[in-house]
Design an enzyme around this catalytic site. Structure first.
Site, PDB file in Angstrom:
ATOM      1  N   HIS A 183       0.836  -1.210   0.000  1.00  0.00           N
ATOM      2  CA  HIS A 183       0.000   0.000   0.000  1.00  0.00           C
ATOM      3  C   HIS A 183       0.870   1.259   0.000  1.00  0.00           C
ATOM      4  O   HIS A 183       0.627   2.189  -0.772  1.00  0.00           O
ATOM      5  CB  HIS A 183      -0.901  -0.030   1.243  1.00  0.00           C
ATOM      6  CG  HIS A 183      -1.697   1.220   1.465  1.00  0.00           C
ATOM      7  ND1 HIS A 183      -3.016   1.360   1.080  1.00  0.00           N
ATOM      8  CD2 HIS A 183      -1.350   2.402   2.042  1.00  0.00           C
ATOM      9  CE1 HIS A 183      -3.443   2.568   1.402  1.00  0.00           C
ATOM     10  NE2 HIS A 183      -2.455   3.221   1.997  1.00  0.00           N
ATOM     11  N   GLU A 184       1.884   1.295   0.844  1.00  0.00           N
ATOM     12  CA  GLU A 184       2.756   2.474   0.899  1.00  0.00           C
ATOM     13  C   GLU A 184       3.591   2.602  -0.377  1.00  0.00           C
ATOM     14  O   GLU A 184       3.838   3.717  -0.854  1.00  0.00           O
ATOM     15  CB  GLU A 184       3.659   2.406   2.130  1.00  0.00           C
ATOM     16  CG  GLU A 184       2.927   2.317   3.463  1.00  0.00           C
ATOM     17  CD  GLU A 184       1.945   3.460   3.687  1.00  0.00           C
ATOM     18  OE1 GLU A 184       2.026   4.489   2.985  1.00  0.00           O
ATOM     19  OE2 GLU A 184       1.078   3.324   4.572  1.00  0.00           O
ATOM     20  N   HIS A 211       1.593   4.372  -2.951  1.00  0.00           N
ATOM     21  CA  HIS A 211       1.622   5.835  -2.808  1.00  0.00           C
ATOM     22  C   HIS A 211       2.855   6.429  -3.487  1.00  0.00           C
ATOM     23  O   HIS A 211       2.784   7.507  -4.083  1.00  0.00           O
ATOM     24  CB  HIS A 211       1.630   6.217  -1.332  1.00  0.00           C
ATOM     25  CG  HIS A 211       0.297   6.103  -0.652  1.00  0.00           C
ATOM     26  ND1 HIS A 211      -0.860   6.585  -1.209  1.00  0.00           N
ATOM     27  CD2 HIS A 211      -0.050   5.559   0.548  1.00  0.00           C
ATOM     28  CE1 HIS A 211      -1.872   6.352  -0.378  1.00  0.00           C
ATOM     29  NE2 HIS A 211      -1.408   5.736   0.685  1.00  0.00           N
ATOM     30  N   GLU A 236      -6.190   6.967  -0.840  1.00  0.00           N
ATOM     31  CA  GLU A 236      -6.217   5.752  -0.029  1.00  0.00           C
ATOM     32  C   GLU A 236      -6.911   4.611  -0.771  1.00  0.00           C
ATOM     33  O   GLU A 236      -6.445   3.467  -0.752  1.00  0.00           O
ATOM     34  CB  GLU A 236      -6.911   6.019   1.307  1.00  0.00           C
ATOM     35  CG  GLU A 236      -6.161   6.968   2.223  1.00  0.00           C
ATOM     36  CD  GLU A 236      -4.746   6.519   2.502  1.00  0.00           C
ATOM     37  OE1 GLU A 236      -4.496   5.301   2.629  1.00  0.00           O
ATOM     38  OE2 GLU A 236      -3.863   7.387   2.584  1.00  0.00           O
TER      39      GLU A 236
END
Length: 348
Positions: A151-152, A155, A256
Site C-alpha cells: 500500500h505504501e 503511494h 487511499e
C-alpha cells in the site's frame, strides 16, 4: 478512479506551484525596499529587474524547502529514524521484494518509535521513504505486513506521496509547526542569529528610513516597517495556504482507495490488506477529542494508513493525529477490498 486521482494530484500540484509563485511575487514587493539598494549596487538597476531577481530567488528557496525540509520534518514528526538491513533484515527484504515486483526503485525504510500501529510514505523526486511503527511490526502477520508495505509503495509509485509531501509544507508553516531557526541552528545560537538579523535589517532599512541612522525615530520607523512586512507576509501566507489544506484533504481521501487497490494488485491478496486494516483499527482507541471543527493542519494530516496517527491518548493539543475527515472510513475500505477479493475468487 486512478484517472480521478491523477486529476486531483495535478490540481493540487498546480495550486501549490501557483501559490509559491504568488508568494514569491509578494515577497519581492515586500523585500524590494530593503534590498533594492544592494541590488542596484550589484548592477540590477531597473525596478522590474529587481522584482524578477527577488521573485526567482524567493521561489527557489520555497521549492527547495518544500523538497527538503518538509520531508525531514514529516519524519521527525513521527519520531521515525532510518533503519538498515542489518537492524531489520525481514522488513528490508520485504520492501526490496515488493519494489522489484512493482518495477519501482527501492525506497528508504524508517521505523517510528511508537507502539501505536500505523504507516505512511514520504515522497521524493527519485524514490521516497516508507515508514512503519514498531507497533505495526509487532501486530501484523507476514501477509498483512506485505499488504501494508505494498500500500505504501503504491503511494510512492503513484507519486501522490510526493504531491502530499509538497502540499504539507505551507499549511504546516502557517500553523507554526516548523520552528525553522530552532531546528537548523546549534543550541544557543538562535539569539545570536536573531540579533544578527535585527542588526542587518536595521542597516538595510537605512535606504528608506528618513531619520539619522542611530536616532530613536529611525529605530521606530525600522520597527514599524519590519512589523508591517512580517504582518502582511504572514496574512498572505495564511490566506494562500488555506486552499491547499482543502485540496490536500480531498486528495488524501481518494489516494487511499487507489493505494488499497494497488496493494491488492501487487500482492494478489486483497483480504490480507482488509485484515490488516481491521487489526490496526481495532488496536487503537478512538481519539479523546474531535479536531474536525478546528482550523489547523497537522504535518502528517491525511498521510497515514489509518487516521489515528502515532499517539494514543494524551492531550489533544499535543497528540500527533490525523483528522478523520481526511480519510475514507476504514469500514468502507475493508468492504471494497472484500468485494475485490470476491471478484478475484470468482474470476470476475
Amino acid at each position: 478512479m486512478a484517472d480521478d486521482l491523477s486529476r486531483r494530484m495535478a490540481a493540487t500540484l498546480a495550486l501549490v506551484l501557483a501559490i509559491d509563485a504568488a508568494l514569491a511575487l509578494l515577497a519581492a514587493a515586500l523585500l524590494d525596499p530593503w534590498l533594492g539598494s544592494l541590488l542596484a549596487a550589484a548592477g540590477v538597476a531597473s525596478s522590474l529587474a529587481r522584482h524578477v531577481a527577488l521573485s526567482v530567488a524567493v521561489l527557489a528557496v520555497l521549492v527547495a524547502a518544500q523538497l527538503r525540509y518538509a520531508r525531514r520534518e514529516l519524519l521527525a514528526e513521527a519520531d521515525a529514524a532510518p533503519t538498515t538491513a542489518e537492524a531489520h533484515p525481514d522488513l528490508h527484504a520485504r520492501v526490496t521484494r515488493l519494489a522489484a515486483l512493482a518495477d519501482a526503485p527501492v525506497p528508504a525504510v524508517a521505523v517510528a518509535d511508537a507502539d501505536v500501529p500505523n504507516s505512511f510514505a514520504v515522497g521524493g523526486l527519485r524514490s521516497g521513504t516508507v515508514v512503519v511503527s514498531r507497533g505495526l511490526l509487532d501486530r501484523l502477520d507476514p501477509a498483512e505486513l506485505d499488504a501494508v508495505l505494498a500500500h505504501e509503495l503504491a503511494h510512492l509509485t503513484n507519486r501522490d506521496a510526493l504531491v502530499m509531501t509538497l502540499a504539507s509544507f505551507l499549511p504546516a508553516l502557517v500553523s507554526d509547526e516548523y520552528a525553522l531557526l530552532e531546528d537548523d541552528l546549534p543550541d544557543g545560537a538562535r539569539p545570536l542569529v536573531l540579533g544578527g538579523l535585527f542588526v542587518a535589517g536595521y542597516v538595510l532599512a537605512s535606504s528608506f528610513v528618513e531619520a539619522p541612522l542611530l536616532s530613536a525615530t529611525a529605530v521606530v520607523q525600522y520597527l514599524v516597517a519590519a512589523g508591517v512586512t512580517v504582518l502582511v507576509g504572514g496574512v498572505a501566507l495564511g490566506l494562500l495556504a488555506t486552499p491547499v489544506v482543502y485540496l490536500a484533504r480531498s486528495l488524501s481521501r481518494q489516494r487511499e482507495f487507489v493505494a488499497d487497490r494497488g496493494s491488492a494488485r501487487l500482492t494478489g491478496d486483497p483480504a490480507a490488506l482488509a485484515s490488516a486494516l481491521s487489526t490496526l483499527d481495532d488496536a487503537v482507541s478512538p481519539p479523546t477529542a474531535d479536531a474536525r471543527g478546528r482550523y489547523e493542519y497537522a504535518g502528517l494530516d491525511g498521510m497515514c494508513l489509518l487516521p489515528h496517527g502515532f499517539d494514543e491518548g494524551g492531550d489533544a493539543d499535543d497528540a500527533f493525529r490525523v483528522e478523520t475527515r481526511a480519510h475514507p472510513p476504514t469500514a468502507e475500505r475493508i468492504d471494497r477490498l472484500r468485494e475485490l477479493a470476491a471478484e478475484i475468487a470468482t474470476g470476475g
